[in-house]
Design a protein around this motif. Structure first.
Motif, PDB file in Angstrom:
ATOM      1  N   GLU A 195     -12.904 -30.853 -31.323  1.00 46.09           N
ATOM      2  CA  GLU A 195     -12.055 -31.753 -31.571  1.00 46.09           C
ATOM      3  C   GLU A 195     -12.508 -33.365 -31.455  1.00 46.09           C
ATOM      4  O   GLU A 195     -12.243 -34.198 -32.195  1.00 46.09           O
ATOM      5  N   ALA A 196     -13.392 -33.503 -30.272  1.00 45.84           N
ATOM      6  CA  ALA A 196     -13.828 -34.897 -30.082  1.00 45.84           C
ATOM      7  C   ALA A 196     -14.701 -35.489 -31.248  1.00 45.84           C
ATOM      8  O   ALA A 196     -15.100 -36.736 -31.188  1.00 45.84           O
ATOM      9  N   GLN A 197     -15.450 -34.302 -31.981  1.00 45.70           N
ATOM     10  CA  GLN A 197     -16.376 -34.756 -32.952  1.00 45.70           C
ATOM     11  C   GLN A 197     -16.095 -34.772 -34.384  1.00 45.70           C
ATOM     12  O   GLN A 197     -16.800 -34.588 -35.323  1.00 45.70           O
ATOM     13  N   SER A 198     -14.491 -34.399 -34.662  1.00 46.92           N
ATOM     14  CA  SER A 198     -14.261 -34.341 -35.809  1.00 46.92           C
ATOM     15  C   SER A 198     -12.548 -34.746 -36.118  1.00 46.92           C
ATOM     16  O   SER A 198     -12.095 -35.461 -35.138  1.00 46.92           O
ATOM     17  N   ASP A 199     -11.883 -34.609 -36.978  1.00 52.44           N
ATOM     18  CA  ASP A 199     -10.756 -35.045 -37.123  1.00 52.44           C
ATOM     19  C   ASP A 199      -9.856 -33.810 -36.848  1.00 52.44           C
ATOM     20  O   ASP A 199      -8.512 -34.068 -37.280  1.00 52.44           O
ATOM     21  N   LEU A 200     -10.438 -32.816 -36.466  1.00 53.52           N
ATOM     22  CA  LEU A 200      -9.459 -31.908 -36.034  1.00 53.52           C
ATOM     23  C   LEU A 200      -8.623 -32.186 -34.667  1.00 53.52           C
ATOM     24  O   LEU A 200      -9.197 -32.637 -33.850  1.00 53.52           O
ATOM     25  N   ILE A 201      -7.544 -31.508 -34.446  1.00 58.67           N
ATOM     26  CA  ILE A 201      -6.632 -31.365 -33.147  1.00 58.67           C
ATOM     27  C   ILE A 201      -6.902 -29.943 -32.645  1.00 58.67           C
ATOM     28  O   ILE A 201      -6.412 -28.951 -33.224  1.00 58.67           O
ATOM     29  N   ALA A 202      -7.010 -30.040 -31.254  1.00 61.02           N
ATOM     30  CA  ALA A 202      -7.060 -28.764 -30.694  1.00 61.02           C
ATOM     31  C   ALA A 202      -5.557 -28.534 -30.199  1.00 61.02           C
ATOM     32  O   ALA A 202      -5.211 -28.766 -29.027  1.00 61.02           O
ATOM     33  N   ALA A 203      -5.090 -27.808 -31.038  1.00 56.17           N
ATOM     34  CA  ALA A 203      -3.569 -27.572 -30.623  1.00 56.17           C
ATOM     35  C   ALA A 203      -3.104 -26.448 -30.022  1.00 56.17           C
ATOM     36  O   ALA A 203      -3.313 -25.261 -30.405  1.00 56.17           O
ATOM     37  N   PRO A 204      -2.726 -26.864 -28.742  1.00 51.16           N
ATOM     38  CA  PRO A 204      -2.237 -25.301 -27.967  1.00 51.16           C
ATOM     39  C   PRO A 204      -0.958 -24.736 -28.630  1.00 51.16           C
ATOM     40  O   PRO A 204      -0.079 -25.533 -29.169  1.00 51.16           O
ATOM     41  N   PHE A 205      -0.725 -23.410 -28.611  1.00 54.55           N
ATOM     42  CA  PHE A 205       0.179 -22.796 -29.363  1.00 54.55           C
ATOM     43  C   PHE A 205       0.782 -21.687 -28.395  1.00 54.55           C
ATOM     44  O   PHE A 205      -0.024 -21.010 -27.857  1.00 54.55           O
ATOM     45  N   THR A 206       1.993 -21.293 -28.520  1.00 52.61           N
ATOM     46  CA  THR A 206       2.572 -20.126 -28.076  1.00 52.61           C
ATOM     47  C   THR A 206       3.392 -19.253 -29.344  1.00 52.61           C
ATOM     48  O   THR A 206       4.110 -20.104 -29.887  1.00 52.61           O
ATOM     49  N   PHE A 207       2.938 -18.173 -29.499  1.00 53.47           N
ATOM     50  CA  PHE A 207       3.575 -17.491 -30.638  1.00 53.47           C
ATOM     51  C   PHE A 207       3.984 -15.969 -30.051  1.00 53.47           C
ATOM     52  O   PHE A 207       3.257 -15.277 -29.735  1.00 53.47           O
ATOM     53  N   ASN A 208       5.511 -15.946 -30.218  1.00 50.43           N
ATOM     54  CA  ASN A 208       6.099 -14.918 -30.025  1.00 50.43           C
ATOM     55  C   ASN A 208       6.358 -13.780 -31.201  1.00 50.43           C
ATOM     56  O   ASN A 208       6.487 -14.333 -32.303  1.00 50.43           O
ATOM     57  N   LEU A 209       5.764 -12.579 -30.803  1.00 51.13           N
ATOM     58  CA  LEU A 209       5.812 -11.513 -31.905  1.00 51.13           C
ATOM     59  C   LEU A 209       6.865 -10.883 -32.189  1.00 51.13           C
ATOM     60  O   LEU A 209       7.718 -10.606 -31.184  1.00 51.13           O
ATOM     61  N   SER A 210       7.347 -10.699 -33.561  1.00 61.32           N
ATOM     62  CA  SER A 210       8.440 -10.020 -33.901  1.00 61.32           C
ATOM     63  C   SER A 210       8.089  -8.459 -33.358  1.00 61.32           C
ATOM     64  O   SER A 210       7.111  -8.066 -33.347  1.00 61.32           O
ATOM     65  N   VAL A 211       9.531  -7.746 -33.589  1.00 69.48           N
ATOM     66  CA  VAL A 211       9.051  -6.256 -33.237  1.00 69.48           C
ATOM     67  C   VAL A 211       8.326  -5.597 -34.377  1.00 69.48           C
ATOM     68  O   VAL A 211       7.290  -4.864 -34.034  1.00 69.48           O
ATOM     69  N   THR A 212       8.443  -6.206 -35.526  1.00 68.46           N
ATOM     70  CA  THR A 212       7.845  -5.492 -36.623  1.00 68.46           C
ATOM     71  C   THR A 212       6.291  -5.779 -36.533  1.00 68.46           C
ATOM     72  O   THR A 212       5.253  -4.899 -36.540  1.00 68.46           O
TER      73      THR A 212
END
Length: 278
Positions: A102-119
């Motif tokens: 992230e520090a050396q590019s134009d990218l963002i180290a974005a934290p995420f939380t993803f809840n999985l569907s039953v499927t």
């Protein structure tokens, strides 16, 4: 004839002996287990030690090396080889390597939380490959199709206590996104879940980049990144014991895993130098 029989018998015994040795080797020795536990504890101690260090420039490796514990259990502590550290410690270095990119590019180290569907959860459980491998592949292919590129990411698969014993399957991790890619990435995660209720969809995918930026300014980059990684892996023991026995629960995209390993090797060398000059 007797010689041939004797030779076949000897070969069979040798194969059985080798097979037993291989089965026994699948169980980690006390020394290997301790290395994994100590590497996890070292990252926890380092996180507490660097709290409040507001880096003007990102020199994570130097700063981290100086704040890793020099001793554990009253003995000099040297970081073990990469293959001997715990999944929790690897999660920390996936996160730090992502922050370094992230520090050396134009990218963002974005934290995420993803809840999985039953499927999606059932698809992962029923697939022949391990759950984490299946989910990693689904995320990679879906995001690549949505973003027209394959972003680097890492995550920990977590199932925790719940009243109906479903474990509430979800992922915590970080993905390297461009500022313009958040909406497309969010839509891609929703696509993986399939048809769900409006209430579930509202909380299915959460990015917390703003919170991470505020914590970094207040508490420092290393502390913020390590604490997030340790949070992501907090239910690893429970998840493996009750839901995914003998499976990994933490994974990363190939390039990020390579960057994390290199980052770790440099940190290990710096830490060794610090100890040798004491």
């Amino acid at each position: 004839m007797k010689q041939n029989y004797t030779r076949r018998t000897a070969n069979l015994k040798a194969r059985k002996k080798a097979h037993r040795a291989k089965k026994i080797r699948n169980f980690r020795t006390t020394s290997e287990i301790n290395k994994r536990l100590f590497s996890r504890d070292a990252m926890r101690l380092a996180a507490d030690s660097v709290k409040g260090f507001l880096e003007g420039t990102i020199v994570y490796i130097d700063l981290l090396s100086n704040h890793l514990p020099k001793t554990l259990n009253n003995k000099p502590y040297h970081l073990p080889e990469w293959r001997h550290i715990s999944e929790q410690a690897k999660g920390c270095f996936y996160q730090l390597a992502g922050a370094d990119i992230e520090a050396q590019s134009d990218l963002i180290a974005a934290p995420f939380t993803f809840n999985l569907s039953v499927t999606l959860w059932k698809a992962a459980a029923e697939d022949k490959s391990p759950d984490v491998t299946y989910l990693q592949h689904r995320i990679k292919t879906t995001l690549k199709r949505a973003l027209k590129r394959a972003p680097d990411f890492w995550f920990a698969y977590e199932l925790n206590h719940s009243p109906n014993n479903t474990g509430k399957p979800h992922l915590h991790g970080t993905i390297l996104l461009k500022p313009t890619e958040y909406k497309k990435a969010r839509d891609a995660f929703h696509q993986m879940n399939g048809n769900v209720s409006p209430d579930f969809k509202r909380h299915a995918i959460v990015f917390s980049s703003g919170k991470r930026q505020r914590q970094t300014k207040e508490l420092g980059g290393i502390y913020t990144n390590l604490k997030w990684a340790l949070y992501c892996t907090k239910e690893r023991g429970f998840t493996r014991y009750f839901y995914l026995p003998r499976q990994n629960t933490v994974t990363a995209s190939r390039l990020l895993a390579q960057a994390a390993k290199q980052y770790y090797q440099q940190t290990r060398q710096h830490q060794s130098n610090v100890i040798s000059h004491r």
